[in-house]
Design an enzyme around this catalytic site. Sequence first.
Site, PDB file in Angstrom:
ATOM      1  CG  ASP A  24      -2.555   0.921   1.153  1.00 11.79           C
ATOM      2  OD1 ASP A  24      -2.605   1.214  -0.364  1.00 11.79           O
ATOM      3  OD2 ASP A  24      -2.703   0.844   1.611  1.00 11.79           O
ATOM      4  CG  HIS A  41      -0.291   2.111  -9.266  1.00  9.22           C
ATOM      5  ND1 HIS A  41      -1.421   2.002  -7.889  1.00  9.22           N
ATOM      6  CD2 HIS A  41      -0.992   2.793  -9.939  1.00  9.22           C
ATOM      7  CE1 HIS A  41      -1.887   2.299  -7.069  1.00  9.22           C
ATOM      8  NE2 HIS A  41      -2.775   2.334  -8.948  1.00  9.22           N
ATOM      9  CG  LEU A 135       9.904 -16.873  -4.730  1.00  8.95           C
ATOM     10  CD1 LEU A 135       9.239 -16.457  -2.868  1.00  8.95           C
ATOM     11  CD2 LEU A 135       9.808 -15.577  -4.816  1.00  8.95           C
TER      12      LEU A 135
HETATM   13  C1  IPE Z   1      -4.836  -2.686  -0.096  1.00  9.03           C
HETATM   14  O1  IPE Z   1      -4.565  -1.723  -0.278  1.00  9.03           O
HETATM   15  C2  IPE Z   1      -4.499  -3.854  -1.553  1.00  9.03           C
HETATM   16  C3  IPE Z   1      -4.249  -3.520  -2.000  1.00  9.03           C
HETATM   17  C4  IPE Z   1      -2.989  -2.765  -1.955  1.00  9.03           C
HETATM   18  C5  IPE Z   1      -4.029  -4.073  -3.064  1.00  9.03           C
HETATM   19  P1  IPE Z   1      -6.199  -0.364   0.036  1.00  9.03           P
HETATM   20  O2  IPE Z   1      -5.328   0.837  -0.735  1.00  9.03           O
HETATM   21  O3  IPE Z   1      -7.268  -0.705  -1.550  1.00  9.03           O
HETATM   22  O4  IPE Z   1      -6.531  -0.603   1.158  1.00  9.03           O
HETATM   23  P2  IPE Z   1      -7.791   0.480   1.994  1.00  9.03           P
HETATM   24  O5  IPE Z   1      -8.962   0.627   1.295  1.00  9.03           O
HETATM   25  O6  IPE Z   1      -7.020   1.992   2.550  1.00  9.03           O
HETATM   26  O7  IPE Z   1      -7.935  -0.709   3.282  1.00  9.03           O
HETATM   27  C1  IPE Z   2      -1.639  -0.027  -3.372  1.00 12.75           C
HETATM   28  O1  IPE Z   2      -1.347   1.624  -3.104  1.00 12.75           O
HETATM   29  C2  IPE Z   2      -1.779  -0.296  -5.103  1.00 12.75           C
HETATM   30  C3  IPE Z   2      -3.264  -1.114  -4.900  1.00 12.75           C
HETATM   31  C4  IPE Z   2      -4.417  -0.763  -3.704  1.00 12.75           C
HETATM   32  C5  IPE Z   2      -3.944  -1.468  -6.142  1.00 12.75           C
HETATM   33  P1  IPE Z   2      -2.959   2.697  -2.701  1.00 12.75           P
HETATM   34  O2  IPE Z   2      -3.567   3.455  -4.608  1.00 12.75           O
HETATM   35  O3  IPE Z   2      -3.918   2.256  -2.741  1.00 12.75           O
HETATM   36  O4  IPE Z   2      -2.113   4.180  -2.782  1.00 12.75           O
HETATM   37  P2  IPE Z   2      -2.564   4.703  -2.026  1.00 12.75           P
HETATM   38  O5  IPE Z   2      -2.931   4.158  -0.424  1.00 12.75           O
HETATM   39  O6  IPE Z   2      -3.884   5.488  -2.337  1.00 12.75           O
HETATM   40  O7  IPE Z   2      -1.768   5.513  -1.185  1.00 12.75           O
HETATM   41 MG    MG Z   3      -3.796   2.499  -0.803  1.00  6.07          MG
END
Ligand code: IPE
Ligand code: IPE
Ligand code: MG
Length: 248
Positions: A24, A41, A135
Site C-alpha cells: 500500500d 504504481h 520461490l
Molecule cells: C489494499 O490497499 C489492497 C492492495 C494493496 C492491493 P487499499 O489501498 O485498497 O486498502 P484500503 O482501501 O486503504 O483499506
Molecule cells: C496500493 O497503493 C496499490 C493498490 C491498491 C492497487 P494505493 O493505490 O492504495 O496507494 P494509496 O493508499 O492511495 O497511497
Molecule cells: Mg491504499
Amino acid sequence: MSKKLRKQIEKHGDLPNHIAIIMDGNGRWAKSHRFKRIAGHKEGINSVREIVRVCGEIGVKHLTLYTFSSENWTRPESEVSSIMNLLFSTIKKEIENLHKNNVRLSAIGELDDLPNKSYKEIMEGINKTKDNTGLNLILALSYGSRQELLMAVRRIVDRFKEKEINIKDISENMISKELYTSKIPDPDLLIRTGGENRISNFLLWQSAYTEFYMTDIHWPDFREKELLDSIIDYQMRQRRFGKISEQI
Ligand code: IPE
Ligand code: IPE
Ligand code: MG
C-alpha cells in the site's frame, strides 16, 4: 546479496517460510513527489522486482503480494484500467526473467474478473513456470477474503446436500482446502506498507497466527533493506500459539 548479509539474517533465527505483503501507499508516494497516481504504481513494480529477487536469494519459499483487491474495482475507471494495463505489460516483460530465476508464478482471487488480455498473460506465465522449484510468487488479484470464505461455505453446503459429507466431517482442514490458498501454507509474516493498520480483506482465515509488521514506508520505497529489517523484527519475536513461553 552478499554472503555477509545472508549470514546476518540467518543468525537471528528461522526465516519466514511464507511472507505476505499488502503493498500500500503507491498513490501517496506519487502525491508526495507531485506525480500522478499511476507513477506510484509504476515505481511500485521496481519494489516488486527487488523484493522477489531478495526473497528468492535468501530462501523464502512463498511470497504472496496483494496486488488488487475485490474492492479496488470501485476506484475510478481510469485508474482501474491503468492498473490492469500495467499488470499485463509487467507480466509480459518480466516472465522470462522470473522463469530464468526458477520462480513459480501463481495467483489467487477471482481471476475471471480480469480483462481478457491480462487473464491470458497470467495464465501463460503460470503455465510456463509451473515446474520451477524456487520461490512461489503468488499474486492476489481481484482477491477478497470474505468472498473466498463465502464460496468455500457454498461448496461445502453443496457437498452436504449431495450427501457426500456429514456435518461432523466439516473441519478447519476442510475449510482451508476450499480456499484459493489450499496448496499454500499460512503466512508466517504479513507486512503492510503505507502506514495503515488494517487488513483490508486480505487472508482473514489464513492469518489467524501470522505475525504482523506494519510500516509507514510507502510501497515504492520498500526495498531490500526494509524487507531485511522486517524479517529481523519477525525473527526476534516468540510465536506462542496460545502456549506460555516455558513451553516453547
Ligand atoms: C489494499 O490497499 C489492497 C492492495 C494493496 C492491493 P487499499 O489501498 O485498497 O486498502 P484500503 O482501501 O486503504 O483499506
Ligand atoms: C496500493 O497503493 C496499490 C493498490 C491498491 C492497487 P494505493 O493505490 O492504495 O496507494 P494509496 O493508499 O492511495 O497511497
Ligand atoms: Mg491504499
